[in-house]
Design a protein around this motif. Structure first.
Motif, PDB file in Angstrom:
ATOM      1  N   THR A 111       0.829  -1.209   0.000  1.00 45.35           N
ATOM      2  CA  THR A 111       0.000   0.000   0.000  1.00 45.35           C
ATOM      3  C   THR A 111       0.862   1.256   0.000  1.00 45.35           C
ATOM      4  O   THR A 111       1.789   1.385   0.806  1.00 45.35           O
ATOM      5  CB  THR A 111      -0.925   0.015   1.228  1.00 45.35           C
ATOM      6  OG1 THR A 111      -1.735  -1.172   1.222  1.00 45.35           O
ATOM      7  CG2 THR A 111      -1.828   1.247   1.217  1.00 45.35           C
ATOM      8  N   VAL A 112       0.542   2.181  -0.901  1.00 46.92           N
ATOM      9  CA  VAL A 112       1.227   3.477  -0.984  1.00 46.92           C
ATOM     10  C   VAL A 112       0.154   4.558  -1.042  1.00 46.92           C
ATOM     11  O   VAL A 112      -0.758   4.499  -1.869  1.00 46.92           O
ATOM     12  CB  VAL A 112       2.126   3.566  -2.238  1.00 46.92           C
ATOM     13  CG1 VAL A 112       2.816   4.927  -2.287  1.00 46.92           C
ATOM     14  CG2 VAL A 112       3.152   2.442  -2.259  1.00 46.92           C
ATOM     15  N   THR A 113       0.261   5.550  -0.151  1.00 50.64           N
ATOM     16  CA  THR A 113      -0.762   6.598  -0.067  1.00 50.64           C
ATOM     17  C   THR A 113      -0.106   7.977  -0.019  1.00 50.64           C
ATOM     18  O   THR A 113       0.943   8.152   0.605  1.00 50.64           O
ATOM     19  CB  THR A 113      -1.629   6.413   1.194  1.00 50.64           C
ATOM     20  OG1 THR A 113      -2.179   5.095   1.201  1.00 50.64           O
ATOM     21  CG2 THR A 113      -2.771   7.427   1.230  1.00 50.64           C
ATOM     22  N   GLY A 114      -0.720   8.965  -0.673  1.00 51.36           N
ATOM     23  CA  GLY A 114      -0.212  10.332  -0.648  1.00 51.36           C
ATOM     24  C   GLY A 114      -1.289  11.305  -1.083  1.00 51.36           C
ATOM     25  O   GLY A 114      -2.442  10.918  -1.343  1.00 51.36           O
ATOM     26  N   HIS A 115      -0.935  12.582  -1.173  1.00 46.46           N
ATOM     27  CA  HIS A 115      -1.912  13.582  -1.603  1.00 46.46           C
ATOM     28  C   HIS A 115      -1.216  14.724  -2.328  1.00 46.46           C
ATOM     29  O   HIS A 115      -0.003  14.881  -2.234  1.00 46.46           O
ATOM     30  CB  HIS A 115      -2.710  14.127  -0.420  1.00 46.46           C
ATOM     31  CG  HIS A 115      -1.939  15.088   0.440  1.00 46.46           C
ATOM     32  ND1 HIS A 115      -1.080  14.680   1.439  1.00 46.46           N
ATOM     33  CD2 HIS A 115      -1.869  16.460   0.420  1.00 46.46           C
ATOM     34  CE1 HIS A 115      -0.537  15.738   2.013  1.00 46.46           C
ATOM     35  NE2 HIS A 115      -0.981  16.833   1.413  1.00 46.46           N
ATOM     36  N   ARG A 116      -2.000  15.507  -3.042  1.00 49.43           N
ATOM     37  CA  ARG A 116      -1.549  16.737  -3.674  1.00 49.43           C
ATOM     38  C   ARG A 116      -2.474  17.879  -3.243  1.00 49.43           C
ATOM     39  O   ARG A 116      -3.645  17.664  -2.931  1.00 49.43           O
ATOM     40  CB  ARG A 116      -1.568  16.631  -5.194  1.00 49.43           C
ATOM     41  CG  ARG A 116      -0.445  15.799  -5.788  1.00 49.43           C
ATOM     42  CD  ARG A 116       0.862  16.567  -5.837  1.00 49.43           C
ATOM     43  NE  ARG A 116       1.874  15.855  -6.605  1.00 49.43           N
ATOM     44  CZ  ARG A 116       2.735  14.979  -6.112  1.00 49.43           C
ATOM     45  NH1 ARG A 116       2.693  14.682  -4.819  1.00 49.43           N
ATOM     46  NH2 ARG A 116       3.635  14.384  -6.882  1.00 49.43           N
ATOM     47  N   ARG A 117      -1.911  19.100  -3.259  1.00 49.56           N
ATOM     48  CA  ARG A 117      -2.673  20.303  -2.892  1.00 49.56           C
ATOM     49  C   ARG A 117      -2.512  21.337  -4.003  1.00 49.56           C
ATOM     50  O   ARG A 117      -1.408  21.580  -4.482  1.00 49.56           O
ATOM     51  CB  ARG A 117      -2.145  20.870  -1.565  1.00 49.56           C
ATOM     52  CG  ARG A 117      -2.641  22.269  -1.222  1.00 49.56           C
ATOM     53  CD  ARG A 117      -1.937  22.744   0.050  1.00 49.56           C
ATOM     54  NE  ARG A 117      -2.158  24.168   0.298  1.00 49.56           N
ATOM     55  CZ  ARG A 117      -1.396  25.136  -0.177  1.00 49.56           C
ATOM     56  NH1 ARG A 117      -0.349  24.847  -0.955  1.00 49.56           N
ATOM     57  NH2 ARG A 117      -1.646  26.399   0.108  1.00 49.56           N
TER      58      ARG A 117
END
Length: 202
Positions: free
Chosen positions: A127-133
């Motif tokens: 599992t790999v999780t991230g975000h952008r803004r």
């Protein structure tokens, strides 16, 4: 994880036509498996945590159901997008009145769009999780302009009550960051995550 020459199948845990269109740009086989994950989060959570948690929750729900029925090299992709202004989170409007309230609040000022992305390997559960803004500035809008836009029907299934890839493009004055993040799936982030699974994109 071993992939064929064609690459893995991407299992998109979303019913969003916009996300489906974007993920197909990657040139890999795509299966669409909408997620029915619970989307409740505590009110005190910051936007980044909300979108990462919901993206992973959506991906995990689909992964749980797919791993027992599919036998193929695949990566499940979950994503979630929210709009934040003055520390408040704006999801999808409940109705036209709620959409008008949101758009009136966003008009003539800047807000933030957060999108979380989670990738889970179907066979090994990695599992790999991230975000952008992205910061978006909306132009000044009259009450009549807002009502005309709402009458199009477009705002009712969009976070923050507008869609930058549709008629809502005329509402946006400028943005700082990833455009595709505002659409609902930051492709650069997704490409980075897929590389960690050995999927090398051009």
């Amino acid at each position: 994880m071993t992939f064929t020459d064609q690459g893995p199948t991407l299992i998109l845990a979303s019913s969003s036509p916009r996300r489906q269109e974007l993920v197909r740009h990657l040139g890999l086989p795509v299966l669409v498996r909408p997620s029915d994950a619970d989307e409740w989060t505590p009110a005190e959570w910051p936007p980044a945590r909300i979108v990462e948690e919901l993206a992973e929750r959506k991906a995990r729900t689909v992964w749980d159901s797919a791993r027992g029925t599919l036998d193929m090299p695949a990566v499940v992709i979950g994503s979630d997008t929210i709009v934040a202004v003055d520390g408040d989170v704006l999801g999808k409007p409940k109705d036209e009145e709620d959409a008008a309230r949101m758009l009136s609040r966003l008009a003539g000022r800047s807000h933030e769009v957060f999108t979380g992305v989670c990738c889970i390997g179907l066979q090994d559960g990695k599992t790999v999780t991230g975000h952008r803004r992205t910061v978006v500035r909306m132009r000044e809008l009259t009450a009549e302009q807002i009502l005309r836009y709402i009458a199009s029907g477009e705002p009712l299934d969009k976070a923050g009550a507008y869609g930058i890839q549709g008629l809502g493009a005329v509402l946006v004055d400028s943005l700082e960051g990833c455009y595709f993040n505002v659409v609902g799936l930051p492709l650069s982030l997704l490409a980075d995550q897929l590389e960690s699974f050995g999927v090398l994109l051009p």
